[in-house]
Write a protein that holds these residues in place. Structure first.
Motif, PDB file in Angstrom:
ATOM      1  N   GLN A  13       0.802  -1.227   0.000  1.00 36.26           N
ATOM      2  CA  GLN A  13       0.000   0.000   0.000  1.00 36.26           C
ATOM      3  C   GLN A  13       0.837   1.280   0.000  1.00 36.26           C
ATOM      4  N   GLY A  14       2.134   1.194   0.136  1.00 37.72           N
ATOM      5  CA  GLY A  14       2.970   2.387   0.052  1.00 37.72           C
ATOM      6  C   GLY A  14       3.423   2.967   1.373  1.00 37.72           C
ATOM      7  N   ILE A  15       3.412   2.168   2.428  1.00 37.62           N
ATOM      8  CA  ILE A  15       3.871   2.634   3.740  1.00 37.62           C
ATOM      9  C   ILE A  15       5.353   3.021   3.688  1.00 37.62           C
ATOM     10  N   LEU A  16       6.163   2.225   2.989  1.00 31.46           N
ATOM     11  CA  LEU A  16       7.590   2.541   2.909  1.00 31.46           C
ATOM     12  C   LEU A  16       7.824   3.852   2.174  1.00 31.46           C
ATOM     13  N   ALA A  69       2.485   7.882  20.907  1.00 35.77           N
ATOM     14  CA  ALA A  69       2.507   8.257  19.489  1.00 35.77           C
ATOM     15  C   ALA A  69       1.721   9.544  19.285  1.00 35.77           C
ATOM     16  N   ASP A  70       2.329  10.469  18.576  1.00 38.55           N
ATOM     17  CA  ASP A  70       1.661  11.728  18.245  1.00 38.55           C
ATOM     18  C   ASP A  70       0.735  11.569  17.049  1.00 38.55           C
ATOM     19  N   VAL A  71       1.087  10.654  16.156  1.00 39.74           N
ATOM     20  CA  VAL A  71       0.336  10.469  14.918  1.00 39.74           C
ATOM     21  C   VAL A  71       0.345   8.989  14.539  1.00 39.74           C
ATOM     22  N   ILE A  72      -0.810   8.498  14.130  1.00 35.42           N
ATOM     23  CA  ILE A  72      -0.914   7.199  13.469  1.00 35.42           C
ATOM     24  C   ILE A  72      -1.412   7.495  12.059  1.00 35.42           C
ATOM     25  N   ILE A  73      -0.609   7.133  11.078  1.00 40.02           N
ATOM     26  CA  ILE A  73      -0.997   7.268   9.674  1.00 40.02           C
ATOM     27  C   ILE A  73      -1.244   5.852   9.179  1.00 40.02           C
ATOM     28  N   SER A  74      -2.475   5.596   8.749  1.00 39.47           N
ATOM     29  CA  SER A  74      -2.816   4.234   8.368  1.00 39.47           C
ATOM     30  C   SER A  74      -3.518   4.181   7.019  1.00 39.47           C
ATOM     31  N   MET A  75      -3.071   3.275   6.198  1.00 34.55           N
ATOM     32  CA  MET A  75      -3.670   3.066   4.885  1.00 34.55           C
ATOM     33  C   MET A  75      -4.941   2.227   4.963  1.00 34.55           C
TER      34      MET A  75
END
Length: 190
Positions: A13-16, A69-75
């Motif tokens: 999904q493009g996490i890297l 964690a300040d931010v969780i970015i999830s696909m």
């Protein structure tokens, strides 16, 4: 400045790419950066998670403690909820609402959305639709990154420059598609 970020999703999904862009922007901004090993990427369709820590001061550990964690970015919405115990009380979740159903007992989408709605600071986006509707179908991940920009504490122009540097070897069309995707995500911030 200190920002602890959990990146999550499913392999492929493009996490890297998101991690690479953030890291590139942070380094050009003279920030310290530590990234924990990315888990799960060896199998397309498997869960992927990475800890990414940015700071103006030296960083001792590459792992983010529970509740910090300040931010969780999830696909993917279920993956966002998987890491909810790591989110700080004032932290943000920026996630796609489109599920990646890769298991037989995948939770009900309405239940996932209801659980996400309980979080004080959440941005839910249909990044797949936004990507298709705007002619950048392979850049949904960068749309999500654009939506996360303010929560990351990195200036928009720094992220845009990083997008250009990361994708330059793939040609101008790919660079411009991803710059456009970043701007689309930025427009979706609330």
């Amino acid at each position: 400045m200190k920002t602890d970020i959990i990146l999550s999703g499913v392999g492929g999904q493009g996490i890297l790419s998101i991690a690479t862009i953030i890291g590139e922007a942070a380094l050009k901004d003279n920030l310290y950066i530590k990234q924990a090993e990315v888990h799960g990427m060896s199998q397309r369709g498997g869960d992927v998670q990475s800890n990414l820590r940015l700071s103006s001061e030296p960083i001792n550990s590459d792992l983010i403690p529970l509740g910090c964690a300040d931010v969780i970015i999830s696909m993917e919405p279920m993956e966002a909820l998987r890491y909810l115990p790591y989110l700080s009380k004032k932290g943000w979740i920026i996630t796609s609402v489109t599920p990646f159903v890769n298991i037989p007992d995948y939770p009900d989408l309405d239940k996932l959305k209801a659980d996400l709605a309980k979080v004080d600071n959440v941005i839910l986006l249909d990044i797949e639709r936004l990507a298709k509707d705007n002619g950048v179908p392979r850049s949904a991940n960068v749309i999500l990154l654009g939506a996360a920009q303010k929560a990351l504490g990195i200036a928009y122009d720094k992220l845009e420059d990083a997008v250009r540097r990361v994708f330059v070897r793939k040609g101008d069309a790919i660079v411009e598609a991803n710059v456009k995707a970043l701007a689309i995500g930025r427009g979706e911030q609330r």
